[in-house]
Each structure stands twice: as structure tokens, then as C-alpha cells.
Design an enzyme around this catalytic site. Structure first.
Site, PDB file in Angstrom:
ATOM      1  N   GLY A 264      -6.950  -3.200   5.711  1.00  0.00           N
ATOM      2  CA  GLY A 264      -5.506  -3.212   5.455  1.00  0.00           C
ATOM      3  C   GLY A 264      -4.856  -2.406   6.578  1.00  0.00           C
ATOM      4  N   ILE A 265      -3.600  -2.070   6.371  1.00  0.00           N
ATOM      5  CA  ILE A 265      -2.881  -1.351   7.441  1.00  0.00           C
ATOM      6  C   ILE A 265      -3.514   0.013   7.711  1.00  0.00           C
ATOM      7  CG2 ILE A 265      -0.644  -0.219   7.910  1.00  0.00           C
ATOM      8  CD1 ILE A 265       0.651  -2.874   6.908  1.00  0.00           C
ATOM      9  N   ALA A 266      -3.996   0.713   6.670  1.00  0.00           N
ATOM     10  CA  ALA A 266      -4.613   2.031   6.889  1.00  0.00           C
ATOM     11  C   ALA A 266      -5.872   1.896   7.751  1.00  0.00           C
ATOM     12  CB  ALA A 266      -4.945   2.691   5.549  1.00  0.00           C
TER      13      ALA A 266
ATOM     14  N   LYS B  65     -14.464  -6.675   3.360  1.00  0.00           N
ATOM     15  CA  LYS B  65     -15.232  -7.577   2.490  1.00  0.00           C
ATOM     16  C   LYS B  65     -14.744  -9.024   2.524  1.00  0.00           C
ATOM     17  CE  LYS B  65     -12.900  -6.295  -1.830  1.00  0.00           C
ATOM     18  NZ  LYS B  65     -13.074  -5.747  -3.164  1.00  0.00           N
TER      19      LYS B  65
ATOM     20  N   TYR C  11       0.697  -8.390   1.837  1.00  0.00           N
ATOM     21  CA  TYR C  11       1.703  -8.925   0.912  1.00  0.00           C
ATOM     22  C   TYR C  11       2.921  -8.013   0.764  1.00  0.00           C
ATOM     23  CZ  TYR C  11      -2.137 -12.019   0.170  1.00  0.00           C
ATOM     24  OH  TYR C  11      -3.137 -12.923   0.408  1.00  0.00           O
TER      25      TYR C  11
ATOM     26  N   GLU D 122      16.081   0.995  -1.130  1.00  0.00           N
ATOM     27  CA  GLU D 122      15.424   0.517  -2.351  1.00  0.00           C
ATOM     28  C   GLU D 122      15.611   1.572  -3.429  1.00  0.00           C
ATOM     29  OE1 GLU D 122      11.681  -2.125  -1.760  1.00  0.00           O
ATOM     30  OE2 GLU D 122      11.731  -0.773  -0.063  1.00  0.00           O
TER      31      GLU D 122
ATOM     32  N   HIS E  93       5.077  -2.688 -11.171  1.00  0.00           N
ATOM     33  CA  HIS E  93       6.331  -3.102 -10.530  1.00  0.00           C
ATOM     34  C   HIS E  93       7.155  -3.854 -11.563  1.00  0.00           C
ATOM     35  CE1 HIS E  93       9.177  -4.794  -7.697  1.00  0.00           C
ATOM     36  NE2 HIS E  93       8.638  -4.087  -6.718  1.00  0.00           N
TER      37      HIS E  93
ATOM     38  N   ARG F  46      11.123   3.153 -10.441  1.00  0.00           N
ATOM     39  CA  ARG F  46      10.375   1.977 -10.873  1.00  0.00           C
ATOM     40  C   ARG F  46       9.858   2.035 -12.311  1.00  0.00           C
ATOM     41  NH1 ARG F  46       6.762  -0.015  -5.880  1.00  0.00           N
ATOM     42  NH2 ARG F  46       8.722  -0.599  -4.923  1.00  0.00           N
TER      43      ARG F  46
ATOM     44  N   HIS G  42       0.821  -2.842  -9.856  1.00  0.00           N
ATOM     45  CA  HIS G  42       1.247  -2.996  -8.458  1.00  0.00           C
ATOM     46  C   HIS G  42       0.583  -1.993  -7.519  1.00  0.00           C
ATOM     47  CE1 HIS G  42       3.992  -3.998  -5.222  1.00  0.00           C
ATOM     48  NE2 HIS G  42       4.422  -2.750  -5.149  1.00  0.00           N
TER      49      HIS G  42
ATOM     50  N   ARG H 155       5.295   6.487  -7.384  1.00  0.00           N
ATOM     51  CA  ARG H 155       5.579   6.319  -5.948  1.00  0.00           C
ATOM     52  C   ARG H 155       6.988   5.806  -5.708  1.00  0.00           C
ATOM     53  NH1 ARG H 155       4.951   1.842  -2.228  1.00  0.00           N
ATOM     54  NH2 ARG H 155       4.327   0.634  -4.044  1.00  0.00           N
TER      55      ARG H 155
HETATM   56  P1  FAD Z   1      -5.197  -2.582   1.536  1.00  0.00           P
HETATM   57  O1  FAD Z   1      -4.107  -3.105   2.342  1.00  0.00           O
HETATM   58  O2  FAD Z   1      -5.304  -3.046   0.149  1.00  0.00           O
HETATM   59  O3  FAD Z   1      -6.567  -2.883   2.272  1.00  0.00           O
HETATM   60  C1  FAD Z   1      -7.802  -2.611   1.674  1.00  0.00           C
HETATM   61  C2  FAD Z   1      -8.872  -3.275   2.496  1.00  0.00           C
HETATM   62  O4  FAD Z   1     -10.158  -2.839   2.062  1.00  0.00           O
HETATM   63  C3  FAD Z   1      -8.900  -4.785   2.373  1.00  0.00           C
HETATM   64  O5  FAD Z   1      -9.131  -5.324   3.651  1.00  0.00           O
HETATM   65  C4  FAD Z   1     -10.094  -5.059   1.455  1.00  0.00           C
HETATM   66  O6  FAD Z   1     -10.667  -6.325   1.641  1.00  0.00           O
HETATM   67  C5  FAD Z   1     -11.025  -3.957   1.911  1.00  0.00           C
HETATM   68  N1  FAD Z   1     -12.051  -3.553   0.944  1.00  0.00           N
HETATM   69  C6  FAD Z   1     -11.883  -3.185  -0.345  1.00  0.00           C
HETATM   70  N2  FAD Z   1     -13.079  -2.846  -0.881  1.00  0.00           N
HETATM   71  C7  FAD Z   1     -14.011  -2.998   0.093  1.00  0.00           C
HETATM   72  C8  FAD Z   1     -15.412  -2.810   0.154  1.00  0.00           C
HETATM   73  N3  FAD Z   1     -16.141  -2.421  -0.917  1.00  0.00           N
HETATM   74  N4  FAD Z   1     -16.046  -3.042   1.319  1.00  0.00           N
HETATM   75  C9  FAD Z   1     -15.358  -3.484   2.416  1.00  0.00           C
HETATM   76  N5  FAD Z   1     -14.032  -3.694   2.398  1.00  0.00           N
HETATM   77  C10 FAD Z   1     -13.363  -3.442   1.257  1.00  0.00           C
HETATM   78  N6  FAD Z   1       4.197  -0.682   0.039  1.00  0.00           N
HETATM   79  C11 FAD Z   1       5.219  -0.300   0.805  1.00  0.00           C
HETATM   80  O7  FAD Z   1       5.238   0.819   1.326  1.00  0.00           O
HETATM   81  N7  FAD Z   1       6.224  -1.176   1.054  1.00  0.00           N
HETATM   82  C12 FAD Z   1       6.273  -2.418   0.522  1.00  0.00           C
HETATM   83  O8  FAD Z   1       7.201  -3.178   0.775  1.00  0.00           O
HETATM   84  C13 FAD Z   1       5.215  -2.818  -0.313  1.00  0.00           C
HETATM   85  N8  FAD Z   1       5.225  -4.042  -0.890  1.00  0.00           N
HETATM   86  C14 FAD Z   1       4.121  -4.445  -1.582  1.00  0.00           C
HETATM   87  C15 FAD Z   1       4.071  -5.744  -2.068  1.00  0.00           C
HETATM   88  C16 FAD Z   1       2.944  -6.213  -2.717  1.00  0.00           C
HETATM   89  C17 FAD Z   1       2.902  -7.602  -3.242  1.00  0.00           C
HETATM   90  C18 FAD Z   1       1.829  -5.348  -2.877  1.00  0.00           C
HETATM   91  C19 FAD Z   1       0.597  -5.823  -3.557  1.00  0.00           C
HETATM   92  C20 FAD Z   1       1.891  -4.043  -2.418  1.00  0.00           C
HETATM   93  C21 FAD Z   1       3.025  -3.584  -1.774  1.00  0.00           C
HETATM   94  N9  FAD Z   1       3.107  -2.284  -1.279  1.00  0.00           N
HETATM   95  C22 FAD Z   1       4.173  -1.909  -0.516  1.00  0.00           C
HETATM   96  C23 FAD Z   1       1.963  -1.390  -1.380  1.00  0.00           C
HETATM   97  C24 FAD Z   1       1.204  -1.419  -0.054  1.00  0.00           C
HETATM   98  O9  FAD Z   1       1.189  -2.726   0.448  1.00  0.00           O
HETATM   99  C25 FAD Z   1      -0.218  -0.941  -0.211  1.00  0.00           C
HETATM  100  O10 FAD Z   1      -0.264   0.237  -0.935  1.00  0.00           O
HETATM  101  C26 FAD Z   1      -0.830  -0.687   1.152  1.00  0.00           C
HETATM  102  O11 FAD Z   1      -0.666  -1.808   1.970  1.00  0.00           O
HETATM  103  C27 FAD Z   1      -2.288  -0.334   1.009  1.00  0.00           C
HETATM  104  O12 FAD Z   1      -2.888  -0.381   2.265  1.00  0.00           O
HETATM  105  P2  FAD Z   1      -4.404   0.031   2.442  1.00  0.00           P
HETATM  106  O13 FAD Z   1      -4.717  -0.189   3.872  1.00  0.00           O
HETATM  107  O14 FAD Z   1      -4.645   1.346   1.844  1.00  0.00           O
HETATM  108  O15 FAD Z   1      -5.179  -0.998   1.512  1.00  0.00           O
HETATM  109  C1  SIN Z   2       8.927  -4.140  -3.051  1.00  0.00           C
HETATM  110  O1  SIN Z   2       9.231  -4.770  -2.044  1.00  0.00           O
HETATM  111  O2  SIN Z   2       9.568  -4.129  -4.105  1.00  0.00           O
HETATM  112  C2  SIN Z   2       7.683  -3.348  -3.017  1.00  0.00           C
HETATM  113  C3  SIN Z   2       7.950  -2.116  -2.307  1.00  0.00           C
HETATM  114  C4  SIN Z   2       6.849  -1.151  -2.568  1.00  0.00           C
HETATM  115  O3  SIN Z   2       5.943  -1.422  -3.340  1.00  0.00           O
HETATM  116  O4  SIN Z   2       6.933  -0.079  -1.978  1.00  0.00           O
END
Ligand code: FAD
Ligand code: SIN
Length: 538
Positions: free
Chosen positions: A14-16, A39, A49, A120, A237, A284, A345, A380
């Protein structure tokens, strides 16, 4: 079993995870290289998303300040946000956003080429950057994926899940992974394992999260002995698109309410004024419970969002994907009410970390949604998650630069028996009906450990989950990726239920109908496997 070694392994794209990989490769001395494992396909994640946007407290936005962002975040966090964490993340916002711009992320701009800041719920000023209107996550993720792909120093394993952390004497030495395409295991040694595995939405029947959000990082870290924090706090959400038969629900961004849309019943009667003076832009958890209550009162499966009050051209420009998805379902958002209902969410709870991304286990780091840094507290604030992902990825890279990354050379005897459990080819596993078991678990979590909880419902959830566990007799080796994910889901579900049971108050996203007041004496909840009481969880 195959063995390999890397100076750093990042788990999750993901982004992190993606941003951490880029920053670490750029800044850290990596004699044994860097590996990113994920994975699914690279970039498949919750991040993709994200719609509404990313908080950016930027010097050029004169209406804003870190003091104001800190205050809004702490208010939303309902007493559990950590001041130093909030301050650090807010103060680093300007730097990371400028770095994203340098990497090529195109945030939306006005006709004068100035960045557009939107608002927001529970933000006191416009401070949220967005991209592609309502495709912020996708655009950031695609830009970072492209950079990772172009970088020959970052090795990537796709379709490869982390299934066990190799921890001995509170030190993480590596990870066992499983490639579900070629069905092969590999033991990877590394002095720095970074969990960036995202959220847990799939534990619930209705969620905005994609199928991979199964709480893997939570279960892996807990089972390895890490200190876990505030696991009862799940954010629901308020406005997921409520289409019959779709349980993985498309999000109708809070930004639509930010632009003026109103919540109403089927006749157009608005109701938020009865719940909070901030109405649609209340935090929220308040909006979620209001909708949930109205659904119960009216005996309906959804309420409605009326966006027809927003200029139709503005609506189409600002929310192209939401408009398109609704239209595919016969809803023209410029004229029709949008059916909405709450859905799981975001996870505020997680692996407890400090600002360097360190967990309680040496050599194990966590960033993004799987971590609990203390930023979000009990609830959050919208769009703070993407900011946290990027700032914490940047911080872990900064920290790794200051330490020597010495890769363990050989198999640690203490870990050999654990590795053997996965390499034992004589273990015969019969196929299980994971689809049905998963559905049962999701129903239980939604009905008994969801938006409203009480002692009876949580005890019922625990009993029912333990029954499901009997149907799933896997301790270590599993047959396939779905089974590994389900093992993690069971563990995380029990952790949520037990934590929710122990918190005898209501606060932020955790609402107990039997303890409705917030109690000053209740602070963070901490769980470790060593406690014994939760030994049953594995
Ligand atoms: P993720 O983006 O979930 O990435 C996790 C990664 O780990 C994935 O690639 C997954 O396949 C991988 N993974 C998981 N388990 C394993 C494993 N065992 N082995 C190998 N790989 C694994 N936040 C905001 O700040 N603004 C927004 O507008 C916003 N809108 C959102 C809208 C939606 C629909 C959703 C679902 C969330 C939204 N959020 C928003 C929340 C935000 O998107 C997430 O909290 C954030 O992107 C999490 O990023 P991450 O990198 O921690 O995890
Ligand atoms: C949304 O766009 O409503 C999601 C924003 C967020 O989860 O931070």
C-alpha cells in the site's frame, strides 16, 4: 525450503510500504539489498481505494496551521490521541507532501495552478489535498508503484504472503513467506522487517475494504509477542453505497458531505440536526451511529444522501468515480438520492509503535494502518491516514539510516523447529470450506462486535468465533492463501472482541450500550500474548 537474506524486508505494497521502500532504498546502506513482498499484485491495497484525500498542513495554505490540525485531530481522537505523535505527524506533513509532488503525484489544482484544499468532517479549515477528483489513493499508489518498478535496487515478490515472523528472545530475525502461485515457502533472514500490511475491514460483513484487508499484520505481530494497542477501536464509515447483495461496499466519500450533501430518509427529511450541531460534518462515529439508529427506527437497510443540492457540473468534476459507480447502479447523483449505510472502514488499533516505527520487538517495525502510533486515538479524523502512512514510512527510513543493518548469517537453533513446521511435507491437509467459515465470521463480527456492543453481544461473539475455530483445525501450516488469511482473521477477531469486552466505557468509535459514558480513568488498552489470558487466541 528456500532461504534468502536481505538488509530490509517490507511486507505490504500500500502507500506505507511503497513509500518506505523508496525512501529506504534512497537513504539507507543496504549491503544485502531490499525486498518488498506483497500477497497480491503490486499496489493492490486499501490505499488504492482512498477517495477523499490526504491531509496536508502546508505553509502556503494560510488559513491552516499545525496548531489547528493538532487540535482537530485530538478532538476527534476522544482523549486517546498522543500529543507528541500528532504534533510530529502534523509538522512533517509539509515535507512529505512536497516530496510526493517531487515524485510526480499530481494533486488537483485550480485554474491558477494553486493546490485545491478541501474540507471533510471535523476539520476546522480546508486542508485536504485530492487527486483525480475522488481517486486520491489510486493516483498516489500508481505513482509510487511506477517508481518502485523503475528502481532496480528494490526487489519485489508478488503473490507472496508473510505467514510467520521469526522471533527469538524478543528479537525479530526474519519471516517465513508463502508464494500462492507456485505454492512454495521461503525463509527470509533480515535485521529489519517492516509490517505495512494494512487494515482489517474484511472481518466484517459490510466493509469498504478490499478482500486483502484481513488483519494479517495484527495476528503475525501478536503471535510473535508484540505489544498491541487499542484493538477495540474499529472505525465504521457512515456512507457506503448500500446496494443489495454487495457486501464489499463502494465508498461515498465524506467529501461529498464536505461539499454540501445532506443525509435524509426516503422522503427527503433530514435528520442529522437531531444528533449533533455539526450535522453531516460531525465526527464519523456520531454520523455512523445516527444513520444506524435511523435505519433501526425506520426498519430499513439504508438511509439516503442527497447531493442534488450541489451544482451538477461541480459534482461531476469533483466526484467522477462516485458519479460513474452510482450511474452503473441506476443512480444519477445530480438528481437521485444515494442509498447509504455504515460499513467497517478503518482500524485505529494496531501494533504499538513509536515514531521511528519500532515495535516492542527489536528488528520488527510497523507503519501505516496496521500500526498504532497514537495519532488517531479512539476515532480517526478523515484523511489523516494517508498522511500517517507517508510520514511514518519517511520516519522509519530516517531511523534505519542511523543503525547498522547486520543480516543474521545462519539458522537460529531456537527457530529451527518453527521453520520445520512449514517445511514438513508429510503434513496432509484436507480442504476446508473457507468461504462459508469466512461468511460466518463476518456475520458474527457485524452482529455482535460492530457499531454498538455490550457485554452479552461480545461474549456471544467470542463463543461463536471459538465454535468456528473448531471447524478450522490449523495451527501452523495451511493449504493456501485463503486459509492463512482466515487464520489471521480469527485471531484478530478474538483480539477485537476481548479488547472491546475489557473497555467498560464508550469512547469514539467504541460504543458500549451497557456503558454509555466516557470514563476519565480509561486510557489506552494494551494486550500482549505473554499476558496468558489470551493464549487461546492462536
Ligand atoms: P494498505 O494500503 O491496506 O496496504 C496493505 C498491503 O499489505 C497490501 O498490499 C496487502 O496486499 C499487503 N498485505 C497484507 N497482508 C499481507 C501479508 N500477510 N503478506 C504480504 N502482504 C500483505 N484514508 C485517507 O487518509 N484518506 C482517504 O481519502 C481515505 N479513503 C479511503 C477509502 C476507502 C474505500 C478505504 C478502504 C480506505 C480509505 N482511507 C483513506 C484509509 C486509507 O486508505 C488506509 O488506511 C491506508 O491506505 C492504509 O495504507 P497501508 O499502506 O497501511 O495499507
Ligand atoms: C472518505 O473519502 O470519506 C474517506 C476518507 C478517509 O477515510 O479518511
Amino acid at each position: 525450503m528456500k532461504y534468502s537474506k536481505y538488509s530490509t524486508v517490507i511486507i505490504g505494497s500500500g502507500i506505507a510500504g511503497l513509500y518506505a521502500a523508496l525512501k529506504i532504498e534512497q537513504q539507507v546502506n543496504l549491503p544485502d539489498g531490499i525486498l518488498l513482498i506483497t500477497k497480491s499484485k503490486l499496489g493492490e491495497s486499501n490505499s488504492r481505494y482512498a477517495q477523499g484525500g490526504m491531509v496536508a498542513v502546508m505553509k502556503e495554505n494560510q488559513a491552516d496551521s499545525t496548531a489547528s490540525h493538532i487540535s482537530d485531530t485530538i478532538k476527534a481522537g476522544a482523549g486517546l490521541s498522543e500529543f507528541n505523535t500528532v504534533k510530529y505527524i502534523s509538522e512533517n506533513s509539509d515535507t512529505v507532501v512536497k516530496d510526493l509532488l517531487k515524485l510526480g503525484v499530481e494533486f488537483d489544482r485550480d485554474e491558477n495552478d494553486n493546490l485545491c484544499f478541501t474540507k471533510e468532517a471535523a476539520h476546522s479549515v480546508n486542508r485536504i489535498l485530492h487527486s483525480g477528483g475522488d481517486a486520491t489513493g489510486k493516483i498516489i499508489e500508481q505513482t509510487l508503484c511506477q517508481k518502485v518498478k523503475e528502481n532496480n535496487n528494490i526487489e519485489v515478490y508478488e503473490q507472496t504472503g508473510a505467514i510467520e515472523l521469526l522471533v527469538t528472545q524478543n528479537e525479530c530475525k526474519g519471516v517465513i513467506v508463502f508464494n500462492d502461485e507456485i505454492e512454495e515457502y521461503e525463509t527470509i533472514y533480515s535485521p529489519a522487517i517492516i509490517l505495512a500490511t494494512g487494515g482489517i475491514g474484511q472481518l466484517y460483513k459490510y466493509t469498504t475494504n478490499p478482500t486483502g484487508a484481513t488483519g494479517d499484520g495484527i495476528a503475525l505481530a501478536y503471535n510473535a509477542g508484540a505489544v498491541m494497542q487499542d484493538l477495540e477501536f474499529v472505525q465504521f464509515h457512515p456512507t457506503a453505497l448500500a446496494i443489495d447483495g454487495e457486501e464489499n461496499r463502494f465508498l461515498i466519500s465524506e467529501a461529498v458531505r464536505g461539499e454540501g450533501a445532506k443525509l435524509c430518509d426516503g422522503d427527503g427529511a433530514e435528520f442529522m440536526q437531531s444528533y449533533d450541531e455539526r450535522k453531516e460534518l460531525a465526527p464519523r462515529d456520531i454520523v455512523t451511529r445516527a444513520i444506524f439508529n435511523e435505519m433501526k427506527k425506520n426498519g430499513t437497510d439504508n438511509m439516503y444522501l442527497n447531493a442534488a443540492c450541489i451544482d451538477s457540473r461541480q459534482l461531476a468534476k469533483r466526484f467522477p468515480n462516485i458519479s460513474k459507480k452510482c450511474l452503473e447502479n441506476g443512480i444519477d447523483i445530480a438528481h437521485d438520492f444515494i442509498p447509504v449505510a455504515p460499513a467497517a472502514h478503518y482500524y485505529m488499533g494496531g501494533i504499538k509503535t513509536n515514531l521511528k516505527g519500532e515495535t516492542s520487538i527489536s528488528g520488527l517495525y510497523a507503519i501505516g494502518e496496521t500500526a498504532s502510533t497514537g495519532l488517531h486515538g479512539a476515532n480517526r479524523l478523515a484523511s489523516n491516514s494517508l498522511l500517517e502512512c507517508v510520514v511514518c514510512a519517511y520516519s522509519v527510513a530516517k531511523y534505519l539510516k542511523t543503525i547498522e543493518l547486520k543480516t543474521p548469517k545462519q539458522i537460529n537453533e531456537n527457530l529451527k523447529s518453527l521453520i520445520d513446521k512449514y517445511s514438513d511435507e508429510d503434513v496432509i491437509l484436507e480442504e476446508l470450506d473457507i468461504k462459508t467459515l469466512k461468511k460466518e465470521l463476518q456475520d458474527v463480527m457485524w452482529s455482535y462486535a460492530g457499531i454498538l456492543r455490550d457485554e452479552n453481544s461480545l461474549l456471544t461473539a467470542i463463543t461463536k468465533i471459538n465454535k468456528i475455530k473448531i471447524e478450522f483445525p490449523r495451527k501452523y501450516k495451511c493449504l493456501n492463501r485463503e486459509e492463512y488469511e482466515f487464520k489471521n482473521m480469527l485471531c484478530t477477531a478474538l483480539l477485537i472482541c476481548y479488547s472491546a469486552l475489557r473497555r467498560k466505557e464508550s469512547r469514539g468509535a467504541h460504543f458500549r450500550t451497557d456503558y454509555t459514558a466516557t470514563k476519565d480513568e480509561c486510557t489506552h488498552s494494551i494486550i500482549t500474548k505473554k499476558e496468558g489470558a489470551l493464549d487461546f487466541v492462536k
